[in-house]
Design a protein around this motif. Sequence first.
Motif, PDB file in Angstrom:
ATOM      1  N   ASN A 134       0.846  -1.193   0.000  1.00 31.51           N
ATOM      2  CA  ASN A 134       0.000   0.000   0.000  1.00 31.51           C
ATOM      3  C   ASN A 134       0.882   1.245   0.000  1.00 31.51           C
ATOM      4  O   ASN A 134       1.705   1.433   0.903  1.00 31.51           O
ATOM      5  CB  ASN A 134      -0.907  -0.003   1.237  1.00 31.51           C
ATOM      6  N   LEU A 164      -7.775  -1.042   6.325  1.00 34.18           N
ATOM      7  CA  LEU A 164      -6.470  -1.689   6.179  1.00 34.18           C
ATOM      8  C   LEU A 164      -5.948  -2.171   7.532  1.00 34.18           C
ATOM      9  O   LEU A 164      -5.367  -3.253   7.630  1.00 34.18           O
ATOM     10  CB  LEU A 164      -5.468  -0.736   5.524  1.00 34.18           C
ATOM     11  N   THR A 177      -2.823   0.390  -4.044  1.00 32.96           N
ATOM     12  CA  THR A 177      -2.646  -0.857  -3.303  1.00 32.96           C
ATOM     13  C   THR A 177      -2.637  -2.046  -4.256  1.00 32.96           C
ATOM     14  O   THR A 177      -3.442  -2.104  -5.183  1.00 32.96           O
ATOM     15  CB  THR A 177      -3.772  -1.016  -2.251  1.00 32.96           C
ATOM     16  N   TRP A 187     -10.844  -2.417   2.359  1.00 31.06           N
ATOM     17  CA  TRP A 187      -9.921  -3.547   2.311  1.00 31.06           C
ATOM     18  C   TRP A 187     -10.290  -4.642   3.295  1.00 31.06           C
ATOM     19  O   TRP A 187      -9.740  -5.734   3.233  1.00 31.06           O
ATOM     20  CB  TRP A 187      -8.490  -3.056   2.533  1.00 31.06           C
TER      21      TRP A 187
END
Length: 189
Positions: free
Chosen positions: A81, A97, A153, A172
Amino acid sequence: MKTNKSKLKNIAFIIVIGLFIIPQTRQPIQIWLNKGLAQFSPRTIAPKNRDILTNYNWYLKDNQDHKFNFKTMKGKIVLVNFWATWCPPCIAEMPSLEKLYNAYKDKIEFVFVSNEEKANIAHFLKEKNYSFKVFQPVSQYPDTFDVSSIPRTFLIDTKGHIVIDKTGAANWNSKTVRQTIDALLEAKD
């Protein structure tokens, strides 16, 4: 009556524009808008359309200046990322994330990359209570990444195939991403 509605709409429009111009209100508004966009899961790339990462030769360093060679990621499932503390879409997707990191940190590799000063990164991580490690690039990243905007990402499988390539904020920690990672882990075994 119609004129009053028009005036109210114009005033509201001017206020909104003003809020975007004022630096203190611009970033929170942009983060809020991007959080709406970050509700969507990134899509996987069809197997026949996946790029392959062939060059893993990339040096980074962590917050304690320990060098890290990305070559050690070859043959592993990796989420890379690219982000920054000042980037509203990056900030918007960070909570998802962090959740994904906490769920999979012992199963896959995470490489969070920022070009910012160590002090800025450390302050941001501490303020937001994020537990992942962030790296700064020491050398140029592999050409396959071709990062022109952030956040960007990549989810890479054990053979170097880029399974997900997402620019912009995303969720994510979604069911789709988790299923994708789980399938990659199953294929690995």
